[in-house]
Design a protein around this motif. Structure first.
Motif, short mmCIF file in Angstrom:
data_model
loop_
_atom_site.label_atom_id
_atom_site.label_comp_id
_atom_site.label_asym_id
_atom_site.label_seq_id
_atom_site.Cartn_x
_atom_site.Cartn_y
_atom_site.Cartn_z
N PHE A 109 -5.54 13.73 -8.09
CA PHE A 109 -5.23 13.03 -9.32
C PHE A 109 -4.35 11.82 -9.00
O PHE A 109 -3.97 11.60 -7.84
N THR A 110 -4.05 11.05 -10.03
CA THR A 110 -3.21 9.87 -9.87
C THR A 110 -1.96 10.01 -10.72
O THR A 110 -2.03 10.39 -11.89
N ALA A 111 -0.81 9.74 -10.12
CA ALA A 111 0.44 9.76 -10.88
C ALA A 111 0.47 8.57 -11.82
O ALA A 111 0.22 7.43 -11.41
N THR A 112 0.75 8.83 -13.09
CA THR A 112 0.74 7.76 -14.09
C THR A 112 2.14 7.41 -14.61
O THR A 112 2.35 6.31 -15.13
N MET A 167 6.54 16.29 -7.76
CA MET A 167 5.92 15.48 -6.72
C MET A 167 6.82 15.41 -5.50
O MET A 167 8.02 15.18 -5.61
N LYS A 168 6.24 15.63 -4.32
CA LYS A 168 6.95 15.49 -3.05
C LYS A 168 6.33 14.31 -2.32
O LYS A 168 5.12 14.18 -2.24
N PHE A 169 7.19 13.46 -1.76
CA PHE A 169 6.79 12.14 -1.32
C PHE A 169 6.69 12.01 0.20
O PHE A 169 7.52 12.53 0.94
N LEU A 192 -1.32 23.47 -6.22
CA LEU A 192 -1.08 22.26 -5.46
C LEU A 192 -2.22 21.27 -5.67
O LEU A 192 -3.39 21.65 -5.75
N VAL A 193 -1.87 19.99 -5.75
CA VAL A 193 -2.85 18.91 -5.85
C VAL A 193 -2.34 17.75 -5.00
O VAL A 193 -1.17 17.70 -4.62
N THR A 194 -3.23 16.82 -4.71
CA THR A 194 -2.76 15.55 -4.14
C THR A 194 -2.64 14.55 -5.28
O THR A 194 -3.43 14.56 -6.23
N LEU A 195 -1.62 13.70 -5.18
CA LEU A 195 -1.34 12.70 -6.20
C LEU A 195 -1.31 11.32 -5.56
O LEU A 195 -0.49 11.06 -4.67
N ALA A 196 -2.20 10.45 -6.01
CA ALA A 196 -2.18 9.06 -5.55
C ALA A 196 -1.06 8.33 -6.27
O ALA A 196 -0.92 8.44 -7.49
N GLY A 200 0.23 5.70 -1.79
CA GLY A 200 -0.89 6.44 -1.23
C GLY A 200 -0.88 7.89 -1.65
O GLY A 200 -0.53 8.23 -2.79
N THR A 201 -1.24 8.78 -0.72
CA THR A 201 -1.43 10.20 -1.03
C THR A 201 -0.14 10.98 -0.88
O THR A 201 0.47 11.01 0.20
N ASN A 202 0.28 11.63 -1.95
CA ASN A 202 1.46 12.48 -1.97
C ASN A 202 1.07 13.87 -2.47
O ASN A 202 -0.09 14.12 -2.79
N LEU A 203 2.05 14.76 -2.55
CA LEU A 203 1.78 16.14 -2.94
C LEU A 203 2.34 16.44 -4.32
O LEU A 203 3.47 16.04 -4.64
N GLY A 204 1.55 17.13 -5.15
CA GLY A 204 2.02 17.57 -6.45
C GLY A 204 1.96 19.08 -6.56
O GLY A 204 1.00 19.71 -6.10
#
Length: 271
Positions: free
Chosen positions: A5-8, A34-36, A66-70, A93-97
């Motif tokens: 997904f994408t962080a908004t 979110m972990k960066f 867990l998901v990846t967050l752009a 870029g790609t971070n962890l949610g």
């Protein structure tokens, strides 16, 4: 595989964590912790979170999804906190949610009892992944809807910070004398009988497969992300045999413990 997904929107920093995780909203309309990649511990913390979290889920533990967050760094331009601005700027870029658990409470051993079977399973799992961050000082456990949830595995698998010593780590003992669940008489033998046969190369490979390539690229000593994944699988698999016999518990953990898991009533019994 983890969903993407994408962080908004950046909502707020969570200053309880040493890496300054943040609460964010994503384009699936859910809220995540979110972990960066730009945090001080770097991408290996996120790798540990994914492998340990996905392995724990496959073994039946309760862990947040867990998901990846752009992340587009522009999201932080309006943040008044310069520390947060810098973190967001360095984490494009790609971070962890991790799925946010609303109204979850931090684990308190004086308020919430854990039966020996569950305590044993958690301690055995932490010994497998060399989790050094589940102490009574910082349990990294939540109680949500009356059940125990495992969070924050970024300090696990500390051997991956120096792959040359990884093989030696496989046989090392695990010191659980100050583990958050040590006072509940963890039944390690029962945990080993249940969990050890299930930790197979295939199961570990499934967990490692969820780590994005971008977090494994250019790892010194490896020629591809898949080679790094195989190293994680091999190291963890070698650690399984006889693991419960290498776990040190305090003498106070030899008592009967609570027979049930749940909130402790004024009378002292779990419910």
């Amino acid at each position: 595989m983890m969903r993407e997904f994408t962080a908004t929107r950046y909502v707020a920093p969570l200053r309880e964590g040493g890496s300054l995780p943040g609460l964010v909203e994503a384009d699936d309309l859910n809220t995540y912790v979110m972990k960066f990649t730009g945090a001080g511990q770097g991408r290996k913390t996120l790798v540990a979170e994914v492998i340990c979290g996905q392995l724990a889920r496959r073994l039946g533990f309760r862990v947040p999804g867990l998901v990846t967050l752009a992340l587009d760094p522009v999201i932080g331009l309006g943040e008044p906190d310069t520390e947060v601005q810098g973190l967001l700027k360095n984490s494009g870029g790609t971070n962890l949610g991790m799925r946010f658990l609303p109204r979850a409470l931090g684990f308190d051993p004086l308020a919430y009892a854990v039966d020996p079977a569950e305590a044993g399973r958690v301690v055995w799992f932490d010994a497998l992944v060399n989790n050094v961050d589940r102490s009574w000082r910082n349990p990294n456990l939540l109680v949500w809807n009356g059940e125990l949830w495992l969070i924050d595995h970024g300090a696990s698998m500390i051997w991956h910070h120096s792959w040359r010593g990884a093989a030696a780590w496989a046989a090392k003992p695990y010191d659980a004398t100050d583990h958050a669940l040590a006072p509940f008489a963890p039944d390690l033998a029962a945990a080993a009988a249940d969990l050890a046969p299930r930790v197979t190369g295939e199961l570990l490979a499934e967990a490692a497969a969820d780590v994005p390539d971008v977090w494994l690229t250019d790892e010194p000593g490896f020629d591809s992300p898949d080679a790094v994944r195989r190293a994680y699988v091999e190291t963890l698999l070698e650690r399984v045999p006889g693991l419960h016999e290498r776990i040190a518990l305090p003498d106070t953990a030899t008592g009967p413990g609570s027979r049930t898991t749940g909130w402790i009533t004024p009378e002292g019994a779990a419910r």
